[in-house]
Design an enzyme around this catalytic site. Structure first.
Site, PDB file in Angstrom:
ATOM      1  N   GLY A  11       0.897  -1.124  -0.058  1.00  0.00           N
ATOM      2  CA  GLY A  11       0.124  -0.086  -0.012  1.00  0.00           C
ATOM      3  C   GLY A  11       0.821   1.537   0.050  1.00  0.00           C
ATOM      4  O   GLY A  11       0.609   2.185   0.673  1.00  0.00           O
ATOM      5  N   ALA A  12       1.801   1.222  -0.744  1.00  0.00           N
ATOM      6  CA  ALA A  12       2.850   2.448  -0.799  1.00  0.00           C
ATOM      7  C   ALA A  12       2.555   3.585  -1.825  1.00  0.00           C
ATOM      8  O   ALA A  12       3.414   4.422  -2.079  1.00  0.00           O
ATOM      9  CB  ALA A  12       4.116   1.747  -0.921  1.00  0.00           C
ATOM     10  N   ARG A  14       0.388   5.619  -1.849  1.00  0.00           N
ATOM     11  CA  ARG A  14       0.051   7.024  -1.033  1.00  0.00           C
ATOM     12  C   ARG A  14      -0.110   6.964   0.309  1.00  0.00           C
ATOM     13  O   ARG A  14       0.326   5.857   0.927  1.00  0.00           O
ATOM     14  CB  ARG A  14      -1.444   7.490  -1.546  1.00  0.00           C
ATOM     15  CG  ARG A  14      -2.394   6.338  -1.334  1.00  0.00           C
ATOM     16  CD  ARG A  14      -3.710   6.700  -2.269  1.00  0.00           C
ATOM     17  NE  ARG A  14      -4.724   5.752  -1.780  1.00  0.00           N
ATOM     18  CZ  ARG A  14      -5.497   5.700  -0.955  1.00  0.00           C
ATOM     19  NH1 ARG A  14      -5.708   6.623  -0.038  1.00  0.00           N
ATOM     20  NH2 ARG A  14      -6.481   4.500  -0.642  1.00  0.00           N
ATOM     21  N   ASN A  62      -3.434  -7.307  -4.810  1.00  0.00           N
ATOM     22  CA  ASN A  62      -4.450  -7.108  -3.515  1.00  0.00           C
ATOM     23  C   ASN A  62      -3.865  -7.933  -2.536  1.00  0.00           C
ATOM     24  O   ASN A  62      -3.851  -9.154  -2.693  1.00  0.00           O
ATOM     25  CB  ASN A  62      -5.920  -7.347  -4.169  1.00  0.00           C
ATOM     26  CG  ASN A  62      -6.769  -7.577  -3.140  1.00  0.00           C
ATOM     27  OD1 ASN A  62      -6.442  -7.386  -1.818  1.00  0.00           O
ATOM     28  ND2 ASN A  62      -7.974  -7.696  -3.364  1.00  0.00           N
ATOM     29  N   VAL A  63      -3.580  -7.331  -1.427  1.00  0.00           N
ATOM     30  CA  VAL A  63      -2.931  -8.068  -0.450  1.00  0.00           C
ATOM     31  C   VAL A  63      -3.791  -9.101   0.438  1.00  0.00           C
ATOM     32  O   VAL A  63      -3.126 -10.044   0.887  1.00  0.00           O
ATOM     33  CB  VAL A  63      -2.229  -7.294   0.620  1.00  0.00           C
ATOM     34  CG1 VAL A  63      -0.952  -6.313   0.197  1.00  0.00           C
ATOM     35  CG2 VAL A  63      -3.072  -6.357   1.598  1.00  0.00           C
ATOM     36  N   SER A 141      -2.210   0.083  14.813  1.00  0.00           N
ATOM     37  CA  SER A 141      -2.935   1.324  15.091  1.00  0.00           C
ATOM     38  C   SER A 141      -3.234   1.469  16.500  1.00  0.00           C
ATOM     39  O   SER A 141      -3.424   0.598  17.291  1.00  0.00           O
ATOM     40  CB  SER A 141      -4.241   1.452  14.382  1.00  0.00           C
ATOM     41  OG  SER A 141      -5.081   2.630  14.684  1.00  0.00           O
ATOM     42  N   TYR A 154     -11.945  -2.738  12.553  1.00  0.00           N
ATOM     43  CA  TYR A 154     -10.535  -2.342  12.536  1.00  0.00           C
ATOM     44  C   TYR A 154      -9.765  -2.685  13.587  1.00  0.00           C
ATOM     45  O   TYR A 154      -8.538  -2.831  13.618  1.00  0.00           O
ATOM     46  CB  TYR A 154     -10.893  -0.700  12.037  1.00  0.00           C
ATOM     47  CG  TYR A 154      -9.447  -0.050  11.717  1.00  0.00           C
ATOM     48  CD1 TYR A 154      -8.843  -0.126  10.600  1.00  0.00           C
ATOM     49  CD2 TYR A 154      -8.877   0.908  12.895  1.00  0.00           C
ATOM     50  CE1 TYR A 154      -7.640   0.637  10.331  1.00  0.00           C
ATOM     51  CE2 TYR A 154      -7.672   1.605  12.641  1.00  0.00           C
ATOM     52  CZ  TYR A 154      -7.024   1.447  11.502  1.00  0.00           C
ATOM     53  OH  TYR A 154      -5.856   2.174  11.177  1.00  0.00           O
ATOM     54  N   ALA A 156     -10.419  -4.854  15.716  1.00  0.00           N
ATOM     55  CA  ALA A 156     -10.161  -6.507  15.762  1.00  0.00           C
ATOM     56  C   ALA A 156      -8.875  -6.583  14.862  1.00  0.00           C
ATOM     57  O   ALA A 156      -8.036  -7.229  15.387  1.00  0.00           O
ATOM     58  CB  ALA A 156     -11.400  -7.169  15.138  1.00  0.00           C
ATOM     59  N   LYS A 158      -6.469  -4.597  13.916  1.00  0.00           N
ATOM     60  CA  LYS A 158      -5.209  -4.065  14.376  1.00  0.00           C
ATOM     61  C   LYS A 158      -4.693  -4.699  15.555  1.00  0.00           C
ATOM     62  O   LYS A 158      -3.490  -4.783  15.950  1.00  0.00           O
ATOM     63  CB  LYS A 158      -5.568  -2.232  14.533  1.00  0.00           C
ATOM     64  CG  LYS A 158      -5.547  -1.722  13.207  1.00  0.00           C
ATOM     65  CD  LYS A 158      -4.596  -2.055  12.011  1.00  0.00           C
ATOM     66  CE  LYS A 158      -4.666  -0.984  10.855  1.00  0.00           C
ATOM     67  NZ  LYS A 158      -3.585  -1.344   9.845  1.00  0.00           N
ATOM     68  N   ILE A 187      -2.753  10.458  12.236  1.00  0.00           N
ATOM     69  CA  ILE A 187      -1.776  10.796  11.172  1.00  0.00           C
ATOM     70  C   ILE A 187      -2.664  11.577  10.215  1.00  0.00           C
ATOM     71  O   ILE A 187      -3.722  11.115   9.608  1.00  0.00           O
ATOM     72  CB  ILE A 187      -0.883   9.778  10.795  1.00  0.00           C
ATOM     73  CG1 ILE A 187      -0.461   8.828  12.035  1.00  0.00           C
ATOM     74  CG2 ILE A 187       0.222  10.314   9.808  1.00  0.00           C
ATOM     75  CD1 ILE A 187       0.427   9.666  12.807  1.00  0.00           C
TER      76      ILE A 187
HETATM   77  P1  NAP Z   1      -4.601   5.671   3.193  1.00  0.00           P
HETATM   78  O1  NAP Z   1      -4.231   7.098   2.845  1.00  0.00           O
HETATM   79  O2  NAP Z   1      -6.012   5.392   3.081  1.00  0.00           O
HETATM   80  O3  NAP Z   1      -3.719   4.635   2.197  1.00  0.00           O
HETATM   81  C1  NAP Z   1      -4.235   3.205   2.366  1.00  0.00           C
HETATM   82  C2  NAP Z   1      -3.193   2.461   1.442  1.00  0.00           C
HETATM   83  O4  NAP Z   1      -3.593   1.103   1.622  1.00  0.00           O
HETATM   84  C3  NAP Z   1      -3.282   2.722  -0.050  1.00  0.00           C
HETATM   85  O5  NAP Z   1      -1.903   2.764  -0.421  1.00  0.00           O
HETATM   86  C4  NAP Z   1      -4.086   1.653  -0.637  1.00  0.00           C
HETATM   87  O6  NAP Z   1      -3.583   1.284  -1.851  1.00  0.00           O
HETATM   88  C5  NAP Z   1      -3.442   0.537   0.343  1.00  0.00           C
HETATM   89  N1  NAP Z   1      -4.484  -0.630   0.296  1.00  0.00           N
HETATM   90  C6  NAP Z   1      -5.879  -0.606   0.711  1.00  0.00           C
HETATM   91  N2  NAP Z   1      -6.398  -1.885   0.347  1.00  0.00           N
HETATM   92  C7  NAP Z   1      -5.307  -2.479  -0.389  1.00  0.00           C
HETATM   93  C8  NAP Z   1      -5.101  -3.876  -0.789  1.00  0.00           C
HETATM   94  N3  NAP Z   1      -6.238  -4.845  -0.654  1.00  0.00           N
HETATM   95  N4  NAP Z   1      -4.116  -4.404  -1.298  1.00  0.00           N
HETATM   96  C9  NAP Z   1      -2.894  -3.475  -1.395  1.00  0.00           C
HETATM   97  N5  NAP Z   1      -2.778  -2.376  -0.980  1.00  0.00           N
HETATM   98  C10 NAP Z   1      -4.148  -1.799  -0.246  1.00  0.00           C
HETATM   99  O7  NAP Z   1      -4.256   5.364   4.655  1.00  0.00           O
HETATM  100  P2  NAP Z   1      -3.162   5.648   5.575  1.00  0.00           P
HETATM  101  O8  NAP Z   1      -3.532   6.681   6.663  1.00  0.00           O
HETATM  102  O9  NAP Z   1      -1.756   6.058   4.823  1.00  0.00           O
HETATM  103  O10 NAP Z   1      -2.624   4.317   6.124  1.00  0.00           O
HETATM  104  C11 NAP Z   1      -1.652   3.454   6.128  1.00  0.00           C
HETATM  105  C12 NAP Z   1      -1.663   2.358   7.271  1.00  0.00           C
HETATM  106  O11 NAP Z   1      -1.512   3.227   8.396  1.00  0.00           O
HETATM  107  C13 NAP Z   1      -2.902   1.498   7.262  1.00  0.00           C
HETATM  108  O12 NAP Z   1      -2.587   0.364   7.786  1.00  0.00           O
HETATM  109  C14 NAP Z   1      -3.594   2.254   8.425  1.00  0.00           C
HETATM  110  O13 NAP Z   1      -4.593   1.442   9.093  1.00  0.00           O
HETATM  111  C15 NAP Z   1      -2.538   2.688   9.425  1.00  0.00           C
HETATM  112  N6  NAP Z   1      -3.103   3.814  10.251  1.00  0.00           N
HETATM  113  C16 NAP Z   1      -3.109   5.149   9.809  1.00  0.00           C
HETATM  114  C17 NAP Z   1      -3.525   6.041  10.690  1.00  0.00           C
HETATM  115  C18 NAP Z   1      -3.922   7.279  10.350  1.00  0.00           C
HETATM  116  O14 NAP Z   1      -4.246   8.211  11.334  1.00  0.00           O
HETATM  117  N7  NAP Z   1      -3.964   7.663   9.179  1.00  0.00           N
HETATM  118  C19 NAP Z   1      -3.470   5.634  12.299  1.00  0.00           C
HETATM  119  C20 NAP Z   1      -3.311   4.277  12.502  1.00  0.00           C
HETATM  120  C21 NAP Z   1      -2.976   3.477  11.679  1.00  0.00           C
HETATM  121  P3  NAP Z   1      -4.265   1.809  -3.392  1.00  0.00           P
HETATM  122  O15 NAP Z   1      -4.741   3.116  -3.056  1.00  0.00           O
HETATM  123  O16 NAP Z   1      -3.305   1.458  -4.373  1.00  0.00           O
HETATM  124  O17 NAP Z   1      -5.674   0.950  -3.255  1.00  0.00           O
END
Ligand code: NAP
Length: 246
Positions: A11-12, A14, A62-63, A141, A154, A156, A158, A187
């Site tokens: 998921g890199a 964005r 798709n992971v 998370s 979510y 569950a 995490k 974040i």
């Molecule tokens: P985001 O901006 O919504 O990005 C999510 C990423 O996950 C995207 O790159 C997306 O890829 C990828 N993804 C989703 N489903 C996928 C799949 N089936 N296979 C491969 N890639 C997939 O979210 P983020 O805020 O950067 O979050 C990144 C991680 O940090 C997540 O695990 C999230 O739960 C965790 N997190 C975030 C926060 C926060 O405050 N933002 C807090 C705690 C934990 P595509 O766009 O290519 O589909």
């Protein structure tokens, strides 16, 4: 710090994953940028890293799909020959209060966040056991630690990732492989951008450092755990949350 290493970040294309890929590349690692829907952004990121003298490739998968994860690892090996660092970052949310949460919403979130991490760790473990070295970092998370209303699915997933982190750290420790988790707080990314203003203000009020986290805050923690400087740390969760939970 990571010269000669090969890192796969899921998921890199964005958000936090993008920053992790950029940061690991900045420290010298070759980076595989996994994406699912964000092809253009993932390919642009790979091109940016290569333009700056690094090594990178974008690979779609798709992971949560076992066959696609197998292909992701096969293509990675073809391109870079090994994997030293796996970062399970791919994640989604589908928030709802439990009475309204559908089974589909529950399954989709568990499948992407937790099952996806399991499938990738299984492939990575196979390679890393042979190499007798490796770093696995799971992006969990704060929600998986303290709970959050509207996020039974979510939380569950995490929390499950934290359990898997500890189990696998025990399984792989004798072969020089470490498995750790990073648990971000609040974040600034597209995932949190969509939250109602009231929820965002409520989150900010709980943060002693009085700001939302930047993607860089998470990426630097991941880079540390991926490096030799963290070689005696395994089975741990590094909370990066401005003090939201302590
Ligand atoms: P985001 O901006 O919504 O990005 C999510 C990423 O996950 C995207 O790159 C997306 O890829 C990828 N993804 C989703 N489903 C996928 C799949 N089936 N296979 C491969 N890639 C997939 O979210 P983020 O805020 O950067 O979050 C990144 C991680 O940090 C997540 O695990 C999230 O739960 C965790 N997190 C975030 C926060 C926060 O405050 N933002 C807090 C705690 C934990 P595509 O766009 O290519 O589909």
């Amino acid at each position: 710090m990571l010269a000669g290493k090969v890192a796969l970040v899921t998921g890199a294309g964005r958000g936090i994953g993008r920053e992790i890929a950029l940061t690991l590349a900045g420290y010298g690692a070759a980076v595989i940028i996994n994406y699912n829907g964000s092809r253009e952004r993932a390919e642009a990121l790979a091109a940016e890293i290569v333009q700056n003298g690094g090594r990178a490739a974008a690979i779609r998968a798709n992971v949560s799909d076992a066959a696609e994860v197998v292909r992701l690892f096969e293509e990675t090996l073809k391109e870079f020959g090994r994997i030293d660092i796996l970062v399970n970052n791919a994640g989604i949310t589908k928030d709802n209060l439990i009475l309204k949460m559908s089974e589909e919403e529950f399954d989709a979130v568990v499948d992407t966040n937790m099952r996806g991490a399991f499938l990738c760790m299984k492939q990575a473990a196979k390679l890393m056991l042979k190499q007798r070295s490796g770093r696995i970092i799971n992006i969990s998370s704060i929600s998986g630690i303290v709970g959050n209303p509207g996020q039974v699915n979510y939380c569950a997933a995490k929390a499950g990732m934290l359990g898997m982190t500890k189990a696998l750290a025990r399984e792989l420790g004798s072969r020089g492989i470490t498995v750790n988790a990073v648990a971000p707080g609040f974040i600034k990314t597209e995932m949190t951008e969509v939250l109602p203003e009231q929820v965002k203000e409520g989150m900010l009020a709980q943060i002693p450092l009085k700001r939302a986290g930047e993607t860089k805050d998470i990426a630097e923690a991941v880079a540390f755990l991926a490096s030799d400087r963290a070689s005696y740390i395994t089975g741990q969760t590094l909370q990066v949350n401005g003090g939201m939970d302590m």
